[in-house]
Design a protein around this motif. Structure first.
Motif, PDB file in Angstrom:
ATOM      1  N   ALA A  59      25.412  37.889  38.129  1.00 36.55           N
ATOM      2  CA  ALA A  59      26.434  38.690  37.434  1.00 36.55           C
ATOM      3  C   ALA A  59      26.678  38.102  36.049  1.00 36.55           C
ATOM      4  CB  ALA A  59      27.734  38.698  38.236  1.00 36.55           C
ATOM      5  N   VAL A  60      26.635  38.979  35.060  1.00 29.73           N
ATOM      6  CA  VAL A  60      26.816  38.564  33.664  1.00 29.73           C
ATOM      7  C   VAL A  60      28.019  39.322  33.127  1.00 29.73           C
ATOM      8  CG1 VAL A  60      25.741  38.487  31.380  1.00 29.73           C
ATOM      9  CG2 VAL A  60      24.300  38.313  33.447  1.00 29.73           C
ATOM     10  N   ASN A  61      29.103  38.623  32.848  1.00 24.00           N
ATOM     11  CA  ASN A  61      30.324  39.317  32.438  1.00 24.00           C
ATOM     12  C   ASN A  61      31.316  38.309  31.855  1.00 24.00           C
ATOM     13  OD1 ASN A  61      31.472  42.041  32.566  1.00 24.00           O
ATOM     14  ND2 ASN A  61      33.125  41.073  33.695  1.00 24.00           N
ATOM     15  N   PRO A  62      32.034  38.680  30.799  1.00 25.78           N
ATOM     16  CA  PRO A  62      33.015  37.719  30.265  1.00 25.78           C
ATOM     17  C   PRO A  62      34.113  37.367  31.265  1.00 25.78           C
ATOM     18  CG  PRO A  62      32.552  39.438  28.653  1.00 25.78           C
ATOM     19  CD  PRO A  62      31.905  39.860  29.938  1.00 25.78           C
ATOM     20  N   LEU A  63      34.495  38.318  32.109  1.00 21.20           N
ATOM     21  CA  LEU A  63      35.560  38.063  33.085  1.00 21.20           C
ATOM     22  C   LEU A  63      34.960  37.882  34.480  1.00 21.20           C
ATOM     23  CD1 LEU A  63      38.142  40.827  32.055  1.00 21.20           C
ATOM     24  CD2 LEU A  63      38.224  38.422  31.483  1.00 21.20           C
ATOM     25  N   PRO A  64      35.526  36.970  35.263  1.00 19.28           N
ATOM     26  CA  PRO A  64      35.031  36.785  36.635  1.00 19.28           C
ATOM     27  C   PRO A  64      35.603  37.864  37.547  1.00 19.28           C
ATOM     28  CG  PRO A  64      36.853  35.292  36.206  1.00 19.28           C
ATOM     29  CD  PRO A  64      36.664  36.092  34.948  1.00 19.28           C
TER      30      PRO A  64
END
Ligand code: SF4
Length: 769
Positions: free
Chosen positions: A260-265
């Motif tokens: 998963a690639v995303n600024p927010l977890p």
């Protein structure tokens, strides 16, 4: 006159509703999701009506969820229910027994309604009859359908050119209504057919079309169950496409690894409690993500390049074992140039540009090096950037290196937002129609459709603002809340002679209007649609190219509602009159007639009426799935593009707009964002603790947020600071409250999509709060 331009907060109310902070949840769905679903549906529609709707949603022969475009299983569907919490909320809104009568509009002025929040407006109920706001009027008043159509037709016919009218479409519009709508608009004489796709996956369509020859994703749901690796970029499935978690769970059980690639977890990326399983009901979480990469905003392309760089290093050590040389040789062009460019990359700089450490990047490359079945999924977190098209092409580069297109368990998966946004485009809702499509219209309907390209959403806003367009008609949606630069767009709408909205419920776009305004109430997906005493079906295309029927089951809340296909036919008759080349009455007899004409006009719809009635519908052709690439070279194209650098000054932050869990697109179901632990308040800005410290801000402080793109000051007033695990220099705020900060002139290259995920902002503490 309804002078809402002088009403504070008309476009962006600044009410606080009482922030309460809890913990970020570790897993999505489970019992709380079931409780929430039942509560919403029963609360709005009552037990009998509400549960009847839920039991038919997404079932074969039932109606299609009016929310997102995630596909339903091809095989048997769960009798426990094929819906998620968000689908249930969407149907609750539609099935509600609350309705807006003429008395409601007589008691509530436009100005008073405009001062409410979007959440408060949305709770009012279904619109029960056509309503009209005269020039200078303060209150909507009832109007007959005949008079409404006559008014629209007369206004359209007075324009000096058809290009002065804009015909917007939301992604909920059925195939049948969309086909008729574009046919009417082209017979009227324009290609001004902007749609919500211009704001979401336009970048995906452009990138995939240029690289792979089809602007749609290639995977089927079954591919998830065979994949070895699933990469999810810029997407929050737990909130925006919740049943995707079931597919990910099954993929995991079959051995897939998830990155998963995303600024927010995001909670839905981390864990899942499947409410359809015993374990889920017992609260036993399934851990979904194996590698989580908290990339900085717009760092995705640098990350992808870095991963490719290390894959190339592996390939050099073990030639032919990491890259799929056979696939590359026979199916692609520009591989050598791509590798030459990759060799020049500096992994340390790429790591800095994406905010991910080199060991983590190497871990991803190590995982991918001997895998061949890779699926890449993405959504708005990738598409709403200046370099979105190149970023998506970089995903394609990665898949091409691994030969991961055109085989089971592998491929592209742009996850679409609205339930029929993909189908509407297939039906011809596009401001830049292909020659082939226009030729087919001409051959089948015996008129010459215009070939001059029309306005997309951003161009339409500018045309209205600049006086080049003066009639705005929306087939669904909430244009003002969905679009960027709220005050600019509001001013554009106010300059129109006439604004018309085909809607189920009241929304802000009805309240920020042209000189005259109409609201035309239509049936929802869950409503029964009777024509000549016979129940009609419509159809939708989901995110994976399956066309499926949708048949409503509920008695409409008012006998004054018309279906969208009927509205389009009557609008066309009132506007085109004797000069119409099309027999609209034919379509009014039975919707099978519409589908027969779709079949004649659009490839892939052979035997439409019969195949639509097959349980589960049918797949549209997809060249990538068959290993073919419909580009000019008939091969897939590697793309070479530089990293896009965003320069931030010392006080700047990069802001992305996000949805809460109590929200679907512009529809606000509630004030809680349960997974992120944010309750009872939407006017918040999520900030990194270090960034807060540097600005001497603490939790609960109130700030104004500024953007100065193009030398114009944009301000979103009064947002509460919330510390959150987000990378340094990044911030997040809810859409649509901060659309006021998204510059209409800051758009993605080639796709013209507003850049809502990388807005340069600064914050100023509001004194005295
Ligand atoms: S995943 Fe999407 S389509 Fe399915 S029920 Fe939920 S909101 Fe509706």
């Amino acid at each position: 006159m309804s002078d809402n331009k002088n009403t504070p907060g008309a476009e962006n109310p600044e009410h606080f509703t009482g922030l309460h902070l809890g913990h970020i949840k570790k897993s999505a769905a489970g019992i709380p999701a079931i409780v929430e679903s039942i509560k919403q549906v029963v609360g709005e529609a009552g037990a009998v009506r509400g549960l009847k709707a839920l039991n038919h949603m997404n079932q074969k022969g039932g109606f299609d969820c009016p929310s997102c475009a995630w596909p339903d299983p091809d095989d048997d569907r769960s009798t426990l229910g094929e819906y998620c919490e968000n689908g249930a909320k969407a149907v609750a809104e539609e099935a509600t027994l609350k309705k807006l009568t003429p008395e409601f509009f007589a008691e509530n002025s436009v100005q008073d309604l405009a001062a409410l929040t979007d959440y408060e407006i949305g709770r009012k109920g279904r619109i029960a009859q056509p309503m009209f706001l005269p020039h200078g009027g303060t209150h909507y008043q009832p109007i007959t359908w005949d008079d409404a159509f006559h008014k629209i037709g007369a206004t359209l016919n007075k324009l000096s050119s058809p290009n002065e009218a804009i015909f917007y479409t939301s992604g909920r519009t059925s195939n049948e209504a969309a086909f008729l709508y574009q046919l009417f608009v082209r017979a009227y004489g324009t290609n001004n057919l902007p749609d919500c796709s211009n704001m979401c996956h336009e970048s995906s369509g452009v990138a995939l079309g240029e690289s792979l020859g089809i602007g749609k994703g290639s995977v089927k749901l079954e591919d998830f169950y065979e994949a070895e690796v699933i990469i999810i970029l810029g997407q929050n499935p737990g909130t925006n496409h919740p049943r995707m978690l079931t597919a990910l769970q099954k993929a995991k059980a079959n051995g897939a690894r998830i990155i998963a690639v995303n600024p927010l977890p995001e909670t839905g990326l981390m864990g899942f409690n499947n409410p359809q399983s015993v374990k889920g009901l017992l609260g036993m979480d399934i851990h979904l993500t194996d590698i989580f990469l908290p990339v900085i905003i717009n760092g995705d392309m640098a990350l992808l390049k870095a991963v490719e760089y290390y894959l190339w290093q592996h390939e050099q050590r073990e030639p032919g074992k990491v890259f799929d040389r056979n696939f590359i040789e026979h199916n692609t062009v520009d591989f050598d140039a791509f590798i030459n460019d990759l060799q020049q990359q500096n992994p340390e700089q790429l790591a800095k540009a994406c905010g991910i450490s080199l060991p983590q990047i190497r871990e991803v490359a190590d995982l991918l090096k001997d895998k061949t079945k890779i699926i890449a999924c993405w959504a708005m977190g990738l598409t709403q950037h200046v370099n979105a098209v190149d970023t998506i092409k970089e995903i394609v580069n990665l898949l091409l290196l691994k030969g991961s297109i055109g085989k089971p368990g592998a491929g592209t998966c742009p996850v679409r937002g609205h339930s029929n946004v993909q189908g509407d485009r297939t039906m011809g809702i596009f401001e830049k129609p292909s020659e082939q499509f226009l030729d087919s219209i001409a051959a089948n309907f015996h008129f010459t459709p215009p070939n001059k390209h029309g306005y997309d959403v951003v161009e339409a806003i500018k045309a209205m603002h600049g006086g080049k367009a003066s009639v705005f008609i929306a087939m669904g949606g909430n244009f003002l809340s969905a679009t960027p630069d709220t005050l600019y767009t509001a001013a554009a709408l106010r300059k129109c002679l006439l604004t018309v909205h085909v809607s189920t419920k009241l929304n802000r776009s009805h309240l920020v209007h042209g000189h005259e305004a109409l609201i035309l109430p239509c049936l929802g997906r869950s409503d029964k649609d009777l024509v000549n005493g016979e129940e009609q079906i419509v159809s939708c295309e989901n995110s994976m190219g399956v066309v499926q029927l949708s048949k409503g089951v509920l008695h409409p809340v008012s006998d004054q509602l018309l279906s969208e296909p009927v509205i389009v036919c009557r609008l066309a008759k009132a506007t085109l009159g004797n000069r119409s080349p099309i027999n609209w009455d034919n379509y009014l007899q039975h919707y099978d007639q519409i589908r027969e004409d779709i079949e004649r006009t659009i490839p892939g719809f052979g035997d439409y009426n019969k195949r639509l009635r097959d349980p589960g519908g049918f797949y549209l052709p997809n060249c990538n799935r068959d290993g073919a690439f419909n580009t000019t070279s008939k091969k897939a194209h590697f793309n070479i593009a530089p990293i896009h650098t965003i320069h931030l000054h010392e006080d700047d932050l990069l802001m992305m707009t996000i949805r809460s869990h109590d929200q679907f697109n512009t529809t606000i179901y509630g004030l809680n964002d349960r997974y992120r632990g944010i309750y009872k308040e939407r006017r918040v800005i999520l900030m990194n603790q270090g960034d807060m410290d540097r600005r001497n801000l603490k939790q609960g402080d109130v700030v104004d947020i500024y953007n100065h793109h193009g030398g114009v000051e944009r301000v979103a007033h009064k947002f509460i600071v919330v510390p959150y695990p987000i990378p340094p220099t990044c911030a997040a705020t809810y859409f649509p409250e901060t659309n006021v900060l998204v510059p209409v002139n800051n758009v993605a290259k080639k796709s013209n999509t507003p850049v809502s995920k990388a807005v340069i902002i600064s914050v100023k503490k509001v004194s005295g709060e």
